[in-house]
Design a protein around this motif. Structure first.
Motif, PDB file in Angstrom:
ATOM      1  N   GLY A 184       0.817  -1.197   0.000  1.00 25.59           N
ATOM      2  CA  GLY A 184       0.000   0.000   0.000  1.00 25.59           C
ATOM      3  C   GLY A 184       0.855   1.253   0.000  1.00 25.59           C
ATOM      4  N   VAL A 185       0.227   2.349   0.404  1.00 25.45           N
ATOM      5  CA  VAL A 185       0.920   3.632   0.460  1.00 25.45           C
ATOM      6  C   VAL A 185       1.223   3.924   1.925  1.00 25.45           C
ATOM      7  N   ALA A 186       2.501   3.875   2.292  1.00 28.97           N
ATOM      8  CA  ALA A 186       2.850   4.141   3.694  1.00 28.97           C
ATOM      9  C   ALA A 186       2.852   5.639   3.967  1.00 28.97           C
ATOM     10  N   VAL A 187       3.553   6.371   3.120  1.00 29.46           N
ATOM     11  CA  VAL A 187       3.642   7.819   3.264  1.00 29.46           C
ATOM     12  C   VAL A 187       3.155   8.433   1.957  1.00 29.46           C
ATOM     13  N   GLY A 188       2.139   9.232   2.045  1.00 26.82           N
ATOM     14  CA  GLY A 188       1.529   9.738   0.822  1.00 26.82           C
ATOM     15  C   GLY A 188       1.726  11.226   0.615  1.00 26.82           C
ATOM     16  N   ILE A 210      -6.874   8.556   9.292  1.00 22.65           N
ATOM     17  CA  ILE A 210      -5.579   9.085   8.833  1.00 22.65           C
ATOM     18  C   ILE A 210      -4.499   8.209   9.447  1.00 22.65           C
ATOM     19  N   SER A 211      -3.671   7.620   8.602  1.00 20.44           N
ATOM     20  CA  SER A 211      -2.535   6.831   9.081  1.00 20.44           C
ATOM     21  C   SER A 211      -1.302   7.730   9.067  1.00 20.44           C
ATOM     22  N   THR A 212      -0.741   7.962  10.232  1.00 20.11           N
ATOM     23  CA  THR A 212       0.359   8.936  10.323  1.00 20.11           C
ATOM     24  C   THR A 212       1.530   8.374  11.130  1.00 20.11           C
ATOM     25  N   ALA A 213       2.585   9.185  11.248  1.00 20.44           N
ATOM     26  CA  ALA A 213       3.772   8.828  12.044  1.00 20.44           C
ATOM     27  C   ALA A 213       4.336   7.469  11.647  1.00 20.44           C
ATOM     28  N   VAL A 214       4.400   7.238  10.374  1.00 21.66           N
ATOM     29  CA  VAL A 214       4.862   5.927   9.871  1.00 21.66           C
ATOM     30  C   VAL A 214       6.355   5.751  10.166  1.00 21.66           C
TER      31      VAL A 214
END
Lengths: 186, 238
Positions: free
Chosen positions: B70-74, B159-163
Motif C-alpha cells: 500500500g501507500v505508507a507515506v503519501g 488518517i494513518s500517520t507517524a509511519v
C-alpha cells in the motif's frame, strides 16, 4: 559507525557494566582477606570508573538525540536529569580525590535507576496508558540492540554501576582494615 | 591514588589489572560491534520516520500508486486552517470551528481520498501503525461499524500517520487489511500534515464533525464501542 552498530557497542558496554556491578557486589559478600583486598583496590579506582560510566552514558544519550535524531521522551528527560550532573561532578571529584562525592552521586543514581526501571517496564507493558504521545512516546523502543537491550536498559546499567562502584568503597560488616591495600601477601 | 611504600612484604596492587581489564572489555566491545555491525538489530532509522509534531513545512514524500504494502507515506494537501491543539483539560476551542479539507491517498488502494464538507456528518480517526492503543482500537471500531445500524449516520475516515518502518506492525496497509478495516484511510505525508490539521497530539484520536462541517467533539485515547457510538451520535446531531 551507523546507529545500529553504535547501539550494539553501547549495549555491550551496558552488559559489561552490569557484569562488573555483579562482580563488585560479589566481592562484598565473599569472606576472607583476598576479596577484601581486591575490593579495596576497586574502591581506589571506583571514582574514576564511575566518572567514565557517567561520561559514557551522557555521550551515548547525546549521540541518540543529537546525531541519531531520536526525540527524548518525558521519562528519558528525567533519566538525563539524573545522569548529566554525574558526568560533570564525578570527573571533578575523581581528579580532586573527593571521597565524599558518593553522598551526592548515589542518591542521584538511585533516583535515575528508579526512573529507568519504570521506563523499562512501561516499554514492556505499554497498556498502562490509553494513548501514544505523537512527539516522543515513552512506550516505543527506539533501539533494541542484541535483541533485547533498549535505551532505558542502558541507562539503568549506568546508574546501577555508579551505585555499585561507590558501594565498593564502603566498609562491610566484617571489619576490613582501612589500609587493606597494604596487607602483606602471605 | 598514591602507591604504598615499597616493601617486599606488601602485596602487589590490583589497580593496573583492573584498569587493563576495563580497557580491554571496552576495546573488545568496540571490536565486536564494528566487526559484526548492526546486523538485525531493531534500531529505528530516523530517515524512515515521520515526526508529525516536530516537522514543519509543506514538503511531502510522494508514493505514487499502491504497491503490495500500500501507500505508507503519501501526498497530502490541507485546505483551510488546522484545528487548535487538543487540550489536556478544559474546554475544546475546536468546537464549532470548520474542519479543514484534507486530500490524500488511501493507504491500501492509493486512490484519492478527500475529507471535505459535503453535507454529511463525519468521524475522522487518526492512527499510527506502531501504537499499541491504535492496534486495539481499530478492531473495536471496525466491529462496531460492521454491526451497529447507527454507523450509517456518518461517514468515517481515518488518517494513518507517524509511519516508522522500524517500530513494527509495518506497513500500515497490511495491518489495516488484516483487521478487516474498510474505512477510507489517508496515508499522511512525511511531515504529518493531515495529523496536524486535526490538532491532535496523541494516537488514537478522533474528531466528530457535523453535517455543516463544524467540529462538535474531539477525543483522544482508546474508546470503548459505546463511547465511539456517542461520538457518532454527536456528529449526527441525534
Amino acid at each position: 559507525m551507523d546507529v545500529a552498530t553504535t547501539s550494539k557497542f553501547l549495549a555491550l558496554l551496558a552488559i559489561v557494566a552490569v557484569g562488573g556491578s555483579v562482580a563488585i557486589t560479589a566481592l562484598r559478600l565473599l569472606p576472607g582477606p583476598g576479596p577484601a583486598t581486591v575490593r579495596a583496590d576497586v574502591a581506589r579506582v571506583a571514582p574514576w570508573l564511575a566518572a567514565a560510566v557517567a561520561v559514557a552514558a551522557t555521550a551515548g544519550s547525546l549521540y541518540y538525540s543529537e546525531i541519531a535524531g531520536f526525540v527524548p521522551c518525558e521519562l528519558c528527560w528525567y533519566q538525563r536529569i539524573a545522569m548529566y550532573p554525574l558526568a560533570v561532578v564525578l570527573p571533578i571529584a575523581a581528579v580532586r580525590g573527593d571521597r565524599t562525592v558518593g553522598r551526592y552521586a548515589v542518591p542521584l543514581a538511585v533516583l535515575g535507576a528508579a526512573v529507568s526501571v519504570y521506563h523499562v517496564q512501561l516499554q514492556a507493558f505499554p497498556d498502562q496508558s490509553s494513548s501514544c504521545d505523537a512527539a516522543a512516546p515513552c512506550t516505543v523502543r527506539e533501539v533494541t540492540a542484541l535483541g533485547f537491550v533498549t535505551i532505558p536498559m542502558m541507562a539503568l546499567a549506568g546508574f546501577v554501576t555508579v551505585v555499585a562502584l561507590f558501594l565498593a568503597g564502603r566498609p562491610t560488616r566484617t571489619a576490613v582494615p582501612a589500609t587493606t591495600s597494604e596487607v602483606p601477601v602471605p | 591514588m598514591s602507591s604504598p611504600a615499597p616493601s617486599s612484604k606488601r602485596r602487589r596492587s590490583a589497580v593496573p589489572g583492573i584498569v587493563a581489564i576495563v580497557v580491554g572489555l571496552v576495546v573488545a566491545a568496540a571490536a565486536v560491534a564494528l566487526l559484526t555491525g548492526g546486523g538485525e538489530d531493531d534500531t529505528a532509522s530516523p530517515t524512515q520516520t515521520t515526526r508529525p509534531t516536530t516537522a514543519s513545512g509543506d514538503g511531502a514524500v510522494s508514493t505514487s500508486g499502491a504497491s503490495a504494502g500500500g501507500v505508507a507515506v503519501g501526498t497530502v494537501r490541507v485546505v483551510g486552517a488546522s484545528l487548535p491543539a487538543f487540550p489536556e483539560s478544559g474546554a475544546d476551542r475546536a468546537k464549532g470551528l470548520a474542519f479543514p479539507e484534507i486530500r490524500g491517498q488511501d493507504v491500501a488502494s492509493g486512490l484519492p481520498v478527500t475529507i471535505a464538507n459535503d453535507g454529511r456528518p463525519k468521524i475522522v480517526m487518526v492512527v499510527a501503525h506502531w501504537c499499541p492503543h491504535c492496534q486495539r482500537e481499530v478492531p473495536v471500531v471496525a466491529d462496531w461499524l460492521g454491526r451497529d445500524p447507527r454507523a450509517s449516520l456518518v461517514d468515517v475516515y481515518a488518517i494513518s500517520t507517524a509511519v516508522d518502518r522500524s517500530r513494527g506492525n509495518y506497513p500500515p496497509a497490511s495491518w489495516l487489511t488484516e483487521e478487516g478495516w474498510f474505512v477510507q484511510t489517508i496515508a499522511d505525508d512525511a511531515t504529518g500534515s493531515a495529523f496536524r490539521a486535526t490538532g491532535a497530539s496523541s494516537f488514537p484520536s478522533f474528531v466528530a464533525i457535523d453535517a455543516q462541517g463544524k467540529v462538535v467533539a474531539r477525543a483522544s485515547g482508546e474508546l470503548s464501542a459505546a463511547r465511539f457510538a456517542d461520538l457518532v451520535v454527536a456528529a449526527a446531531g441525534r
